[in-house]
Scaffold this motif. Structure first.
Motif: not given
Lengths: 595, 296
Positions: A90-91, A94-95, A308, A322, A383, A385, A390, A392, B141, B158-161, B165-166
């Motif tokens: 999925a990550t 996403s882009t 996740m 977020k 997302i 968190i 913290f 994700t 990342r 961390r997953p980055e969608l 950004y977290n």
């Protein structure tokens, strides 16, 4: 998985001359050391970068690879196919603009093919290249290929994929990658590279109404205030009317400020700084939008959430949400159902585990300007968190706002809490006792209430066992139910404090996260956490209700301290160790610290 | 067009990270990637000044031309520059010739960087790394999380969608942010040409004093370069594809004296740019190992 994905990507890099001589030499050395292709080059090693992956021979993480042809520039997001890496897929999706889905010609369309297709469709990809790989192992036969295409195409259409381009290939032998293969004369479509170079992909929508989330307010001096962000839809010109959301204030764009001079126009995809004509209040996280067609604003949504986190999603628990540039507190108020990504079946669920997908209701602490994910990825994706670690833990796609969010308004009341407290001549507060079963919470709370009553105070004691007979009789002892149990009691305690009472809460309340959430409902100094600290062995020895004996015998699952964790408070207002201390002394300890 | 998209994406990342940062800093190594990053940062916050200082981890073994360029860029951009050197390493006489590239890099770069970050309490650290540079960086990342002690754990990322950004961290934790993640070497050069970004003259071909050692051309930049028996200094027309410490940066023979010529040469290149970097190949999976220990 094992369908030759890394080999295909390595081969595309090699064929597009994105592999340099020194990397090729390293590849030759690596092929001898880790390779699975005997004496031949193992192209998969070009893309499996991390040591653990080389050792296990699989892709774990999303890897980004680059190659270019004279026609186009490509970024490959290489994602693993195993079910336990759904989040990684999925990550990567996403882009992405296009998905290449590999099918092993010998195996055909598998459950995992369907899973992958559903995930990429959900993330908004509309074009799929169906690479039917390992054609060399089925003698390059057309019937095998046709059967796979016939099985796949209708399914993809149902998922919302608008174009499917099937291509018979052998990643290992190089068939139909850059040149039409002489071994598949029956195939008259383009080879992989030609298709990738020519397929039409949509960038961010530059037609449609203007939208820009504000990332930063720039105020270098008293004369300039600009709002920096990246346009995520439409276009903007000086003089255009805009509306700022969620406030709804309207103004006009004065200038599009840029390095090297102001600009006459900006469109979707561009990072810009806008100066506005009026001094309106705009903060980071607001959305500046076309005044004539602004997006919706709401604080309750239906969304699809892909979990996740290694720790499950618990409804009612507070998370940080977020969106592109806005941070808010949020919770999932209900899981409507879980979706089995392989079969698309809708299943009942109380929680979501790692890699599970669910349709949920989300409630945010502040209103958000949004658009459905299908309309705009930037304004519809978010997302989640974990509020403590913290990390994700979830990815969400907003589908629509819940009507009730817009129709229920806060009713202002005229008698204030101060007035109610003054009449009782006391300072209301919530004294929250937490500790293991049998630690002495209820005994101390009960003795404290007697004492406060004797002093003329107005009190109420909320006891875990008692509340579970009434308000919370529908809840069990799973983590999700425990979280809801505490949420309800905290809300009741807050109403009572509001009414002017001194409220004593005696609940095991084993999780930090829910205690922290309860604390947030109260004003500063109004919430007094009392940690009744008794060692597990002592609680078990006392065992006033015989519960530990039952739990040890296996008759009470999810019992705190036995097979369900207790997370002790890190900085309670009052820490009472009960070992060798009479109840009166414990009460005294607490009483002296109360307002 | 592609460059415009990359530029906008990088600016978006810079702004997002600054919004979340307590104490941001840009790791400035004077090379071409740092030059592009500095240029993008100035664009991102224009008309406001840069909202963070530049940090140069100085091993004392950079090319002389790099120090000169650093001073020029600080003057022109008005940025605040922090220079940090591992003084204990200098006192112990650690150098790339006698200690080997692995130990030297550990002490004078990795350890020095950790010292500087800790001393100033920086939490968001911008770097110019690109994913196309090396295999383990392909999985890096854009916002790379480091636990306390600057440790990089590939499994704790961390997953980055999308571009969400977290950037939430606890005290002691840091995030390395790489706005150039999706740029390639060719993009960097094309952009330098388009934007007329000043770069260190060492990137252009010129006759320079070099020694051939183990198949690599090393420039004799100052008198600290010890010649081995039989070696002699030759004058050859060379340039550099990447710049670091001069004893560890291999030159290539080239006639490219303009950015345009470099773009053409890069587009036709048969070897990757890190070929000239001696530290990537000194151990198996060596870059991954260095990153775990806190190297950029």
């Amino acid at each position: 998985m094992d369908d030759g994905k890394s080999t295909l990507i390595g081969r595309l890099l090699y064929e597009s001359r994105a592999v340099f001589e020194d990397q090729l030499r390293a590849l030759e050395a690596d092929s001898r050391r880790f390779g699975t292709q005997g004496p031949r080059l193992d192209f998969a090693l070009l893309v499996d970068g991390l040591q653990a992956e080389r050792e296990q021979g699989i892709t774990i993480d999303v890897a980004y690879r680059f190659f270019a042809t004279p026609a186009r520039r490509f970024i490959v997001a290489d994602t693993p196919g195993h079910e336990q890496y759904t989040r990684n897929m999925a990550t990567g999706a996403s882009t992405a603009d296009l998905a290449v889905i590999l099918v092993d010609a010998r195996k055909g369309v598998l459950p995992q093919t369907r899973r992958h297709t559903r995930i990429v469709a959900m993330m908004g990809i509309r074009h799929v290249l169906l690479a039917v790989n390992k054609m060399d192992l089925v003698g390059y036969g057309q019937p095998v290929f046709d059967d796979i295409v016939d099985a796949y195409a209708p399914f993809a259409a149902v998922c919302g994929i608008s174009t499917v381009r099937p291509i018979p290939i052998s990643a290992l032998e190089g068939d139909n990658l850059t040149e039409p293969s002489p071994r598949t004369p029956w195939y008259d479509g383009p080879p992989v590279m030609t298709y990738l170079e020519t397929v039409e992909v949509a960038g961010p929508p530059s037609s449609g109404p203007f939208r820009m989330p504000v990332q930063l307010v720039s105020r270098p001096g008293p004369d300039f205030r600009g709002f920096a962000g990246r346009v995520c839809a439409g276009a903007i010109h000086p003089g255009d009317r805009v509306r700022v959301l969620p406030s709804g204030v309207e103004t006009t764009v004065r200038a599009i400020v840029a390095w090297g001079g102001d600009r006459p126009r900006a469109e979707a995809g561009e990072s810009v700084t806008l100066a506005l004509a009026d001094e309106v209040d705009v903060s980071r996280g607001d959305v500046i939008a076309a005044a004539t067609a602004p997006p919706e604003v709401a604080d309750q949504f239906e969304a699809r959430v892909l979990w996740m986190g290694t720790h499950p999603l618990i409804p009612g628990r507070s998370y940080l949400l977020k969106t592109h540039s806005k941070d808010v507190r949020a919770s999932v108020t209900a899981i409507k159902y879980r979706v089995d990504v392989t079969s698309d079946a809708h299943l009942a669920a109380r929680t979501l585990q790692l890699n599970e997908l669910g349709v949920v209701n989300v409630s945010t602490a502040q209103p958000l300007a949004f658009e459905p994910y299908a309309v705009n990825r930037t304004l519809g994706g978010f997302i989640l968190i974990d509020a403590l670690t913290f990390e994700t833990v979830g990815a969400g796609l907003i589908d629509f706002a819940l009507r009730r969010a817009t129709n229920i308004h806060w009713q202002a009341t005229e008698v204030t809490r101060e007035g109610r407290a003054a009449l009782k001549q006391q300072q209301p507060c919530c004294v929250w006792f937490t500790g293991l079963s049998g630690s002495g919470k209820s005994s101390i709370a009960s003795a404290l209430e007697r004492r406060l009553l004797a002093e003329g105070r107005h009190t109420y004691l909320l006891d875990g066992d008692n509340v579970r007979h009434g308000l919370n009789r529908d809840l069990g002892f799973t983590e999700a139910d425990r979280a809801e149990n505490i949420r309800r009691v905290a809300e009741v305690a807050r109403l009572m404090v509001d009414a002017g009472l001194i409220v004593l809460v005696s609940f095991i309340s084993p999780f930090r996260s829910e205690r922290r959430q309860a604390r947030r409902l109260f004003e500063d100094g109004e919430f007094v956490e009392v940690f009744v600290d008794t060692p597990l062995e002592e609680c078990e020895r006392r065992d006033p209700k015989g519960l530990y004996a039952k739990a040890r015998a296996g008759a009470l699952p999810n019992f705190t301290g036995i097979d369900s964790p207790y997370e002790p408070p890190e900085s309670p207002e009052i820490h009472v160790t009960t070992a060798g201390r009479p109840v009166d002394e414990c009460v005294e300890l607490v009483r002296t610290r109360l307002p | 067009m592609a460059l415009d998209v990359l530029e906008s994406e990088s600016i978006e990342i810079l702004r997002e990270a600054v919004a979340a940062a307590g104490r941001p800093v840009l790791l400035y190594s004077i090379g071409k990637d740092s030059s592009v990053l500095l240029h993008l940062a100035r664009k991102a916050f224009h008309p406001a000044p840069l909202p963070f200082p530049l940090l140069h981890v100085d091993t004392t073994w950079k090319f002389r031309a790099m120090y000169a360029h650093r001073e020029r860029m600080v003057r022109e951009s008005g940025a605040r520059l922090i220079v940090h050197t591992n003084e204990a390493g200098v006192a112990a006489g650690v150098n790339p010739f006698t200690h080997g590239s692995s130990y030297y890099t550990d002490v004078m770069k990795t350890e020095a960087l950790r010292q500087a970050l800790d001393a100033h309490g920086f939490d968001i650290i911008f770097g110019g790394a690109r994913r196309d540079e090396e295999a383990s960086r392909a999985k890096e990342r854009v916002c790379s999380f480091r636990s306390a002690g600057h440790r990089w754990d590939p499994k704790a990322q961390r997953p980055e969608l999308w571009s969400v950004y977290n950037l939430r961290i606890h005290p002691g934790e840091t995030i390395r942010v790489f706005p150039l993640s999706n740029w390639t070497e060719l993009d960097i050069w094309t952009y330098i040409e388009r934007e007329s970004i000043p770069i260190v003259p060492l990137y252009f071909a010129e006759e320079r004093p070099v020694v051939e050692r183990g198949g690599t051309l090393l420039m004799v930049d100052d008198e600290r370069f010890p010649l081995e028996p039989g070696e002699e200094v030759q004058r050859r027309v060379v340039r550099f594809r990447t710049l670091g410490c001069y004893p560890l940066s291999g030159a290539i023979e080239s006639r490219a004296t303009t950015v345009g010529a470099i773009v053409a040469e890069t587009a036709a290149a048969a070897a990757s740019e890190r070929q000239g970097r001696l530290i990537d190949t000194d151990q198996p999976s060596s870059m991954e190992k260095k990153k775990r220990e806190g190297y950029f």
